[in-house]
Design an enzyme around this catalytic site. Sequence first.
Site, short mmCIF file in Angstrom:
data_model
loop_
_atom_site.label_atom_id
_atom_site.label_comp_id
_atom_site.label_asym_id
_atom_site.label_seq_id
_atom_site.Cartn_x
_atom_site.Cartn_y
_atom_site.Cartn_z
CE LYS A 24 -6.27 8.98 -18.39
NZ LYS A 24 -6.53 9.57 -19.73
CE LYS A 48 -0.08 8.40 -16.63
NZ LYS A 48 -1.28 9.07 -17.13
CG ASP A 56 -0.11 12.60 -16.65
OD1 ASP A 56 -0.32 13.76 -17.05
OD2 ASP A 56 -0.61 11.59 -17.17
CB CYS A 178 -15.16 21.86 -18.23
SG CYS A 178 -16.87 21.50 -17.75
#
EC number: 6.3.3.3
Length: 237
Positions: A24, A48, A56, A178
């Site tokens: 994310k 966030k 993050d 990925c």
Amino acid sequence: MSNFSRAVDQKTLLVAGCDTGVGKTVTTSALAAYWWKCGKDQSFGLMKLMQTGLGDDELYQQLFGHLTRWDVVTPLKFATPLAPPLAADQEGKTIDLGVVWQTLQTMQQNHDHVLVEALGSLGSPVTHELTVADIAALWRLETILVVPVQLGAMGQAIAQVALARQTKVKLKGLVLSCASPEAEGKVEDWATPAMLESFTHLPVLGIVPYLTESERENLSRLAEITARFGLEKLAYF
């Protein structure tokens, strides 16, 4: 919660995921970098929803906090790296969603675009009563779902989309992520785009390749990735 149920304007996009650690933050960073590259005359808010532990917010501040016409905000933070209601309980605090809602409202009033990163999965608890999906639906946030390229990803994604539909989340599409070099060569085996689109009736907007740490901190590289997405399917670009 009734005071929070007004329509949220369409310049706001929520980035949700199938689980914790699915990409994310990288996806949110790539979308934000694309805005940075293509929207020089516009202002941006990056938020966030809330944070537990480290991570993050610090990265977003490093990447975007110094940019003109940008605001980077995390309205609630807890030191304990657990689900927010458990972290708050351990720290003797409460989760005030009014603070989060007001921060979002302020960001929308002050900026042309607002990008919000969720936490965990759509089913992750935000309070003792509400999940991420509940918040996304209640606040009418148009949402994309980040799907990890790994074994079991298609089942995860289909279940998350079912939850989104049950709770009436405005889900706009899927992004495949990925997390390892191996995953890039396994997209068709582990997260087949055509099968995901068939089962979910949602577009796969794009694929985030495996990125090294230096690439994850390079705005130009991040923007390149998002430029290949099917962003014309979203109203924000």
